[in-house]
Write a protein that holds these residues in place. Sequence first.
Motif, mmCIF file in Angstrom:
data_model
loop_
_atom_site.group_PDB
_atom_site.id
_atom_site.type_symbol
_atom_site.label_atom_id
_atom_site.label_comp_id
_atom_site.label_asym_id
_atom_site.label_seq_id
_atom_site.Cartn_x
_atom_site.Cartn_y
_atom_site.Cartn_z
ATOM 1 N N ILE A 139 0.767 -1.324 -0.112
ATOM 2 C CA ILE A 139 -0.001 0.016 -0.116
ATOM 3 C C ILE A 139 0.917 0.989 0.110
ATOM 4 O O ILE A 139 0.645 2.231 -0.816
ATOM 5 C CB ILE A 139 -1.036 -0.032 1.054
ATOM 6 C CG1 ILE A 139 -1.843 -1.188 1.057
ATOM 7 C CG2 ILE A 139 -1.629 1.214 1.098
ATOM 8 C CD1 ILE A 139 -2.918 -1.225 2.369
ATOM 9 N N SER A 140 1.965 1.318 1.042
ATOM 10 C CA SER A 140 2.735 2.562 0.880
ATOM 11 C C SER A 140 3.467 2.693 -0.433
ATOM 12 O O SER A 140 3.513 3.884 -0.816
ATOM 13 C CB SER A 140 3.759 2.465 2.206
ATOM 14 O OG SER A 140 4.504 1.174 2.056
ATOM 15 N N PHE A 141 3.932 1.547 -0.980
ATOM 16 C CA PHE A 141 4.715 1.905 -2.085
ATOM 17 C C PHE A 141 3.805 2.136 -3.222
ATOM 18 O O PHE A 141 4.463 3.105 -4.132
ATOM 19 C CB PHE A 141 5.397 0.115 -2.484
ATOM 20 C CG PHE A 141 6.318 0.567 -3.673
ATOM 21 C CD1 PHE A 141 7.816 0.785 -3.559
ATOM 22 C CD2 PHE A 141 5.978 0.201 -5.027
ATOM 23 C CE1 PHE A 141 8.792 0.908 -4.730
ATOM 24 C CE2 PHE A 141 6.794 0.186 -6.050
ATOM 25 C CZ PHE A 141 8.091 0.731 -5.839
ATOM 26 N N ILE A 142 2.651 1.621 -3.371
ATOM 27 C CA ILE A 142 1.825 2.126 -4.401
ATOM 28 C C ILE A 142 1.493 3.552 -4.418
ATOM 29 O O ILE A 142 1.500 4.259 -5.271
ATOM 30 C CB ILE A 142 0.425 1.214 -4.429
ATOM 31 C CG1 ILE A 142 0.923 -0.062 -4.755
ATOM 32 C CG2 ILE A 142 -0.465 1.758 -5.599
ATOM 33 C CD1 ILE A 142 -0.409 -1.007 -4.688
ATOM 34 N N VAL A 143 1.183 4.064 -3.078
ATOM 35 C CA VAL A 143 0.775 5.540 -2.939
ATOM 36 C C VAL A 143 1.902 6.303 -3.228
ATOM 37 O O VAL A 143 1.957 7.187 -3.913
ATOM 38 C CB VAL A 143 0.398 5.555 -1.428
ATOM 39 C CG1 VAL A 143 0.075 7.131 -1.311
ATOM 40 C CG2 VAL A 143 -0.875 4.988 -1.246
ATOM 41 N N ILE A 144 3.161 6.091 -2.856
ATOM 42 C CA ILE A 144 4.220 6.839 -2.903
ATOM 43 C C ILE A 144 4.698 7.074 -4.464
ATOM 44 O O ILE A 144 4.820 8.089 -5.095
ATOM 45 C CB ILE A 144 5.532 6.482 -2.280
ATOM 46 C CG1 ILE A 144 5.278 6.418 -0.519
ATOM 47 C CG2 ILE A 144 6.793 7.042 -2.320
ATOM 48 C CD1 ILE A 144 6.448 5.599 0.369
ATOM 49 N N PHE A 145 4.783 5.821 -5.147
ATOM 50 C CA PHE A 145 5.052 5.784 -6.517
ATOM 51 C C PHE A 145 4.082 6.430 -7.307
ATOM 52 O O PHE A 145 4.345 7.284 -8.373
ATOM 53 C CB PHE A 145 5.161 4.420 -7.055
ATOM 54 C CG PHE A 145 5.513 4.199 -8.593
ATOM 55 C CD1 PHE A 145 7.065 4.105 -8.868
ATOM 56 C CD2 PHE A 145 4.749 4.159 -9.354
ATOM 57 C CE1 PHE A 145 7.400 4.163 -10.102
ATOM 58 C CE2 PHE A 145 5.011 4.155 -10.692
ATOM 59 C CZ PHE A 145 6.431 4.298 -11.015
ATOM 60 N N SER A 146 2.844 6.211 -7.089
ATOM 61 C CA SER A 146 1.707 6.980 -7.817
ATOM 62 C C SER A 146 1.688 8.338 -7.744
ATOM 63 O O SER A 146 1.349 9.194 -8.784
ATOM 64 C CB SER A 146 0.539 6.368 -7.499
ATOM 65 O OG SER A 146 0.293 4.878 -7.316
ATOM 66 N N ILE A 147 2.010 8.865 -6.611
ATOM 67 C CA ILE A 147 2.071 10.268 -6.506
ATOM 68 C C ILE A 147 3.284 10.992 -7.208
ATOM 69 O O ILE A 147 3.121 12.042 -8.058
ATOM 70 C CB ILE A 147 1.902 10.735 -4.920
ATOM 71 C CG1 ILE A 147 0.773 10.580 -4.299
ATOM 72 C CG2 ILE A 147 2.304 12.202 -4.775
ATOM 73 C CD1 ILE A 147 0.850 10.659 -2.754
ATOM 74 N N MET A 148 4.174 10.329 -7.226
ATOM 75 C CA MET A 148 5.289 10.834 -7.866
ATOM 76 C C MET A 148 5.294 10.580 -9.418
ATOM 77 O O MET A 148 6.009 11.367 -10.199
ATOM 78 C CB MET A 148 6.704 10.128 -7.379
ATOM 79 C CG MET A 148 7.253 10.474 -6.042
ATOM 80 S SD MET A 148 8.913 9.831 -5.803
ATOM 81 C CE MET A 148 8.868 8.212 -5.492
ATOM 82 N N PHE A 149 4.607 9.686 -9.906
ATOM 83 C CA PHE A 149 4.681 9.307 -11.299
ATOM 84 C C PHE A 149 3.181 9.537 -11.853
ATOM 85 O O PHE A 149 2.841 8.953 -12.887
ATOM 86 C CB PHE A 149 5.171 7.841 -11.549
ATOM 87 C CG PHE A 149 5.341 7.424 -12.801
ATOM 88 C CD1 PHE A 149 6.396 7.955 -13.305
ATOM 89 C CD2 PHE A 149 4.570 6.502 -13.650
ATOM 90 C CE1 PHE A 149 6.821 7.579 -14.930
ATOM 91 C CE2 PHE A 149 4.852 6.284 -14.783
ATOM 92 C CZ PHE A 149 6.213 6.724 -15.728
#
Length: 638
Positions: free
Chosen positions: A337-347
């Motif tokens: 969940i944390s990885f998806i949220v972080i990556f999705s905001i950046m990309f």
Amino acid sequence: MFVKSDIRRVSIALEKGFYHEVSIELGTAGIMHLARFRQEESLAEEGLKNEEGKTRELLSGIENLLRFLSIDPSRTAVPGKESDMERDSAFVAETLSAVNRLQRLRSRIDEETGRLAEKRSCLSALRSMGIDPERLHRSRFMNMAFGTLEDREWMPSEKDAFIAERRGDYIFVAAMPADLPAMNKILKEKGFVDKSREVEGPSMDIVEKRLETLSRRKAVLEGYRVRLKEGVEERLLALLSHYRRVDEIIKSLRMSLFSSRAMFITGWMDIRDRDRLMAILKRVCGDRFVVNIAEERDSDAPVRLRNMAFFRPFELLVKTMGIPSNDEIDPTPLAAISFIVIFSIMFGDLGQGLTLAFLGYVLRRVARKKGMLEGPFGQAGGVMMICGFGAAFCGLLFGSVFSHEHLIPALVFHPIDNIMTLFAFTILMGAVIICTGFIVNIINALMNRNYEEALLEKHGLVILVPYIALVLFAVRYVSTDKVPVLWETIIFIIIPVVLFFLRGILGPVLFKSHPPHSLVEYFVESTMETFELAISMLANTISFIRVGAFALSHAGLGIVTYTLAGMVDPSLRSPGAIAVIVAGNIFIIGFEGLICGIQSLRLEYYEFFSKFFKGDGVVFEPFKLKLAASEELKEAES
């Protein structure tokens, strides 16, 4: 979610005569992680050691034959009639004998061919110079030499009292007897290698005929090698597959314990496979076996993660840091969940996110065809797919499609127009992730009844409470300009920090831990550690501002792309402008996607996992035999 498979210790006793068949069945089922008995008990019987030695010797011979005959060992062949080690050993020995004779003959031919080819080159060089080879050592008035020099560009100067002629790598020199010492000295300095002996003997015509004869003989040997390969290829591949399987079985048996009549196997298994194990043993042994399965989990048992399909690809991120032991919860869902949220905001981009998801889908398809869907290759494809869809969703929120910021309306805001809002959100998101890491550590400590770790240590409750309080106070101040009152500061900040500062004294009193050796030394260390912890917590939180920074850089690269395309054609409709837009998006997907992935991993590992993760577990690796070709065919048909 957050749980692992229930792995139990299992011990099996059975009659010794069943050991081969039971090993094959267990290896085919792949349900048991084998363990070795204690070193003093792990003495395999002499017959098993002999069989292992013969199998290894046979495999070595087969692999040598495959290498010499240029047979691809990854090819599969359907096993023929039932194997017999004595017959197979005789076949491999006979084939090796033929191959060794072939190698010796070919080696002699290659050696002779090389020698004659060198002689032909020397004779050809002398012929092109107009020099008779027979006169090299017969001249009475001049001393001549012929050979090669390390310095391929050197020629004698006008001052040198000798002459020279070059043809390619070869050089011919001649000097009067009085000048011979000077010539030899210079030639030695230039790395001269004498080839005069190479041109003695047969003439050029005889050498050419000899080379043709050797070439024909080599062709005959190659034809024999090809016929030999065609005759033994399928059987060698079948034997390789069979004896590799036998070797794996013997390795598993070496971990077992034997007596004169019985065999004992120990290891671990998933409790859900209990019925499969019992069915195998009953089918092979009837009622002549005993099984003991532990009633409780073993803390030293290997670990098999068990996550729903959505989270399973993200096990790759966890396993990169290690395997969670049985003393800690599986963090895969939280990491996902944390990885998806972080990556999705950046990309965040609708078009680029869907493109990334498509590339992940292709990677998964390729991994499935290669049988690597559950391996790192397939899991990486799954991570790309899910993160691609997450980035596409954030693209809708940010109003970004293939780096175009005004093609669709933003459902929330454009990052580049709301920089401070974006930074505030990413910092708050980071605070939530950090708090989650603290909570997981507290849960792990409570599971292990380590109450001092859960309450008083630097990743425990005494640090979590003031951290949450400071974050809430900051949010309230920004929203309402209201500063915390005195009692809030005392209860939620000062008291927990004091408890942390005095943990070395409270720990021995409350939890019977070891007291500090020196109070003065303890107070100095505790003071420094408290300040260091405060600075690191601030740095950990501020570190998440990079999420917003990379979201802005992503938007900035899009602006650059469309600015360059507008310089080519302001209407953005010409082939040149479209090519710039396509190339720019490809660059952003590749370069920015890689950078965002690396930064997401960095935040996961350093700011989240460092709060709780130990990763000292052992992977559950069941003993599994590779399917023979015929079995693979049956499985594919079914």
